[in-house]
Design a protein around this motif. Structure first.
Motif, mmCIF file in Angstrom:
data_model
loop_
_atom_site.group_PDB
_atom_site.id
_atom_site.type_symbol
_atom_site.label_atom_id
_atom_site.label_comp_id
_atom_site.label_asym_id
_atom_site.label_seq_id
_atom_site.Cartn_x
_atom_site.Cartn_y
_atom_site.Cartn_z
ATOM 1 N N PHE A 241 -6.215 -25.008 5.892
ATOM 2 C CA PHE A 241 -5.571 -23.810 5.896
ATOM 3 C C PHE A 241 -5.421 -22.685 5.403
ATOM 4 O O PHE A 241 -5.717 -22.835 4.259
ATOM 5 N N LEU A 242 -5.034 -22.042 5.788
ATOM 6 C CA LEU A 242 -5.259 -20.447 5.369
ATOM 7 C C LEU A 242 -3.958 -19.673 5.870
ATOM 8 O O LEU A 242 -3.087 -19.982 7.072
ATOM 9 N N HIS A 243 -3.964 -18.887 5.183
ATOM 10 C CA HIS A 243 -2.544 -17.363 4.821
ATOM 11 C C HIS A 243 -3.199 -16.390 6.242
ATOM 12 O O HIS A 243 -4.308 -15.890 5.347
ATOM 13 N N CYS A 244 -2.868 -15.517 6.966
ATOM 14 C CA CYS A 244 -3.509 -14.752 7.654
ATOM 15 C C CYS A 244 -3.833 -13.180 6.697
ATOM 16 O O CYS A 244 -3.126 -13.025 5.502
ATOM 17 N N ILE A 245 -5.393 -13.127 6.989
ATOM 18 C CA ILE A 245 -5.749 -12.029 5.957
ATOM 19 C C ILE A 245 -4.833 -10.719 5.818
ATOM 20 O O ILE A 245 -5.628 -10.209 4.893
ATOM 21 N N ILE A 246 -4.685 -10.247 7.251
ATOM 22 C CA ILE A 246 -4.516 -8.960 7.319
ATOM 23 C C ILE A 246 -2.886 -9.360 6.142
ATOM 24 O O ILE A 246 -2.693 -8.358 6.080
ATOM 25 N N HIS A 247 -1.694 -10.319 6.770
ATOM 26 C CA HIS A 247 -1.182 -9.739 5.778
ATOM 27 C C HIS A 247 -1.205 -10.106 4.267
ATOM 28 O O HIS A 247 -0.292 -9.417 3.754
ATOM 29 N N GLN A 248 -1.770 -10.709 3.735
ATOM 30 C CA GLN A 248 -1.923 -11.109 2.476
ATOM 31 C C GLN A 248 -2.791 -9.245 1.596
ATOM 32 O O GLN A 248 -2.361 -9.399 1.161
ATOM 33 N N GLU A 249 -3.395 -8.623 2.785
ATOM 34 C CA GLU A 249 -3.945 -7.316 2.557
ATOM 35 C C GLU A 249 -2.868 -6.728 2.375
ATOM 36 O O GLU A 249 -2.881 -5.847 1.181
ATOM 37 N N SER A 250 -1.590 -6.629 3.221
ATOM 38 C CA SER A 250 -0.672 -6.150 3.163
ATOM 39 C C SER A 250 0.015 -5.973 1.768
ATOM 40 O O SER A 250 0.334 -4.956 1.095
ATOM 41 N N LEU A 251 0.030 -7.482 1.486
ATOM 42 C CA LEU A 251 1.175 -8.049 0.816
ATOM 43 C C LEU A 251 0.163 -7.344 -0.779
ATOM 44 O O LEU A 251 0.841 -7.378 -1.772
ATOM 45 N N CYS A 252 -0.732 -7.105 -1.057
ATOM 46 C CA CYS A 252 -1.057 -6.600 -1.951
ATOM 47 C C CYS A 252 -0.525 -5.378 -2.245
ATOM 48 O O CYS A 252 -0.767 -4.704 -3.554
ATOM 49 N N LYS A 253 -0.577 -4.554 -1.697
ATOM 50 C CA LYS A 253 0.678 -3.273 -2.263
ATOM 51 C C LYS A 253 1.603 -3.394 -3.145
ATOM 52 O O LYS A 253 2.220 -2.523 -3.469
ATOM 53 N N SER A 254 2.462 -4.441 -3.052
ATOM 54 C CA SER A 254 3.444 -4.430 -3.872
ATOM 55 C C SER A 254 2.780 -3.858 -5.117
ATOM 56 O O SER A 254 3.998 -3.765 -5.789
ATOM 57 N N VAL A 255 1.683 -4.671 -5.807
ATOM 58 C CA VAL A 255 1.587 -4.567 -7.864
ATOM 59 C C VAL A 255 1.369 -2.908 -7.378
ATOM 60 O O VAL A 255 0.737 -2.765 -8.877
ATOM 61 N N LEU A 256 1.112 -1.689 -6.601
ATOM 62 C CA LEU A 256 0.662 -0.962 -7.017
ATOM 63 C C LEU A 256 2.038 0.425 -7.174
ATOM 64 O O LEU A 256 1.793 1.438 -8.308
ATOM 65 N N GLN A 257 3.461 0.072 -7.458
ATOM 66 C CA GLN A 257 4.496 -0.160 -7.744
ATOM 67 C C GLN A 257 5.018 1.541 -7.508
ATOM 68 O O GLN A 257 4.910 2.371 -8.345
ATOM 69 N N LEU A 258 4.896 2.387 -6.364
ATOM 70 C CA LEU A 258 5.077 3.125 -5.666
ATOM 71 C C LEU A 258 6.343 3.254 -5.635
ATOM 72 O O LEU A 258 6.430 4.262 -3.972
ATOM 73 N N ASN A 259 6.869 2.506 -5.194
ATOM 74 C CA ASN A 259 8.500 2.374 -4.804
ATOM 75 C C ASN A 259 9.353 3.602 -4.955
ATOM 76 O O ASN A 259 9.843 4.440 -4.131
ATOM 77 N N HIS A 260 8.384 4.376 -6.003
ATOM 78 C CA HIS A 260 10.020 5.484 -6.200
ATOM 79 C C HIS A 260 9.570 6.497 -4.663
ATOM 80 O O HIS A 260 10.734 7.865 -4.836
ATOM 81 N N VAL A 261 8.183 6.577 -5.108
ATOM 82 C CA VAL A 261 7.328 7.387 -3.612
ATOM 83 C C VAL A 261 8.253 7.529 -2.697
ATOM 84 O O VAL A 261 8.672 8.171 -1.660
ATOM 85 N N ALA A 262 7.910 5.685 -1.658
ATOM 86 C CA ALA A 262 8.098 5.512 -0.898
ATOM 87 C C ALA A 262 9.800 5.989 -0.426
ATOM 88 O O ALA A 262 9.918 6.294 0.909
ATOM 89 N N ASN A 263 10.398 5.288 -0.821
ATOM 90 C CA ASN A 263 11.939 5.609 -1.286
ATOM 91 C C ASN A 263 11.833 6.996 -0.921
ATOM 92 O O ASN A 263 13.254 7.358 0.135
ATOM 93 N N THR A 264 12.008 7.804 -1.705
ATOM 94 C CA THR A 264 12.039 9.580 -1.725
ATOM 95 C C THR A 264 11.203 9.801 0.039
ATOM 96 O O THR A 264 12.178 10.316 0.636
#
Length: 436
Positions: A241-264
């Motif tokens: 059983f595998l989790h979609c590799i592209i989806h996981q790569e996208s989820l890794c962005k969450s640790v960058l902590q750039l929400n204050h930039v993205a929101n603006t």
């Protein structure tokens, strides 16, 4: 409407200038500018677009020739292009005439069209069943989502291989989930799809999911039911059983902590594009200032490449955006555009999302093999350690956008820590692929 507000095509550079033929080796064809050197097209008649194409791709072409020699070369290339187009148009006209003759003989009543669609569906299903009979092994990919009418849909894709090592990848079925979408419901639809195509459970070796809670919930009902069903036919077999590799790569962005930039950034884009008049004024402003871009893009969370594209575009026209907001009396609403710390984070986001988008593109497409995809991810992950060490030493070789603000960066360690966190997130999320 007053004369000063009328749209003047000539003043907006929307008419092809004949001088551009010898200057940039472009001619007008079918309301588009066509490069005589590589035959690429530019949709908008704008001198900047043509000069940018010529300078970046053909800067050395005929650079030492005189203006008369360049004109002669342009005429020769234009004649050659015209001859090629004439041959194509002639062949196309012949094909269209034959197609029209055949089409006129086809009955297009509602009943006939319905019957033929059904026959096509039966033929495709029969072909797939015939090919599936020769499979030694097969794997399936499951994608569960909801359309605009809140109707849940389960998409099933299949990839199989026979004893001649011939691989087939096809769309197997789309199941509508009109009731609940629990693991039991999903299993019933998957089972029905496989049995309809006469695919034996004993030959199933892998199931890949998109990571939605319904497919990979806490109790893993769907995955457990699939494993139990396979063991009924082959007790010694374990399904991978595998989790979609592209989806996981996208989820890794969450640790960058750039929400204050993205929101603006998203807030700026939404402000400009929310009202039709304001949006048109902004486009006109970009045209008048001869900016590198002609509009802003919306960011969609569903499209994983979009955030990086929006970041890059907003960064490149940030000066024009600031001037436009000031003309609208809204500069105070976005103080971040003059904040050096925020701009540094923004520049870092542009570069890191660009790197991740490059990886994302490599992972997409048909006929991709999991070991090749995992190799790309592993190679990309190993670069984070190098990036982190370089940034900690204020070496921005792989971060060209951030390098433009290196004099204003006060804390490079936070970017180094961010890259270390990204490395750790990649290592954690792709453990299932490492076990293969």
């Amino acid at each position: 409407m007053s004369g000063s507000r009328k749209r003047k095509v000539d003043s907006e550079c929307r008419v092809f200038n004949k001088e551009w033929t010898a200057k940039y080796f472009f001619v007008e064809s079918r309301s588009m500018a066509v490069c005589l050197i590589c035959q690429e097209t530019v949709a908008v008649f704008k001198e900047y677009n043509l000069s940018h194409h010529y300078n970046t791709k053909h800067g050395n072409y005929a650079s030492k020739q005189t203006s008369q020699q360049r004109e002669a070369i342009a005429l020769r290339l234009a004649a050659k292009l015209h001859a090629q187009q004439s041959i194509f148009h002639k062949q196309n006209a012949i094909q269209e005439a034959k197609s029209k003759e055949k089409f006129e003989k086809i009955s297009l009543s509602c009943r006939t069209v319905t019957r033929r669609v059904e026959l096509i569906e039966e033929d495709i299903a029969t072909t797939l069943i015939t090919k599936a009979d020769s499979f030694d092994f097969y794997s399936i990919a499951l994608d569960e989502s909801t359309d605009i009418k809140d109707t849940a849909q389960l998409l099933i894709f299949i990839r199989g291989i026979n004893n001649n090592f011939e691989i087939m990848e096809e769309f197997l079925a789309m199941e509508l989930l009109k009731g609940t979408t629990r693991g039991e419901d999903l299993f019933d639809h998957v089972s029905a799809g496989l049995e309809k195509m006469r695919l034996p459970w004993s030959k199933l070796v892998n199931v890949t999911t998109d990571g939605s809670p319904n497919l990979t919930g806490k109790k893993f009902v769907l995955l457990k039911r699939i494993q139990d069903r396979v063991k009924e036919d082959d007790p010694d077999k374990d399904v991978i059983f595998l989790h979609c590799i592209i989806h996981q790569e996208s989820l890794c962005k969450s640790v960058l902590q750039l929400n204050h930039v993205a929101n603006t950034v998203v807030k700026i884009v939404n402000f400009i594009r929310a009202k039709g008049l304001q949006h048109r004024q902004f486009i006109k402003f970009l045209e008048d200032t001869d900016a590198d871009h002609e509009d802003l893009l919306y960011h969609s969370r569903v499209r994983w490449l979009s955030l990086g594209k929006v970041f890059e575009l907003v960064w490149e026209i940030r000066t024009e955006i600031g001037t436009f907001l000031e003309s609208q009396g809204k500069s105070d609403a976005f103080p971040e555009l003059s904040d050096k710390t925020w701009l540094s984070d923004f520049a870092y986001g542009v570069d890191i999302f660009s790197h991740m988008n490059d990886l994302n593109v490599k992972l997409q497409g048909k006929d991709q093999y999991v070991h090749d995809m995992h190799t790309n991810v592993t190679a990309f992950k190993s670069r984070f350690s190098l990036f982190s060490k370089q940034i900690s030493k204020k070496n921005f070789a792989h971060f060209p956008t951030l390098a433009t603000l290196k004099e204003d960066i006060q804390d490079v360690k936070k970017y180094s820590r961010s890259l270390d966190d990204l490395h750790g997130e990649f290592s954690c999320r792709f453990t299932d692929f490492a076990k293969i």
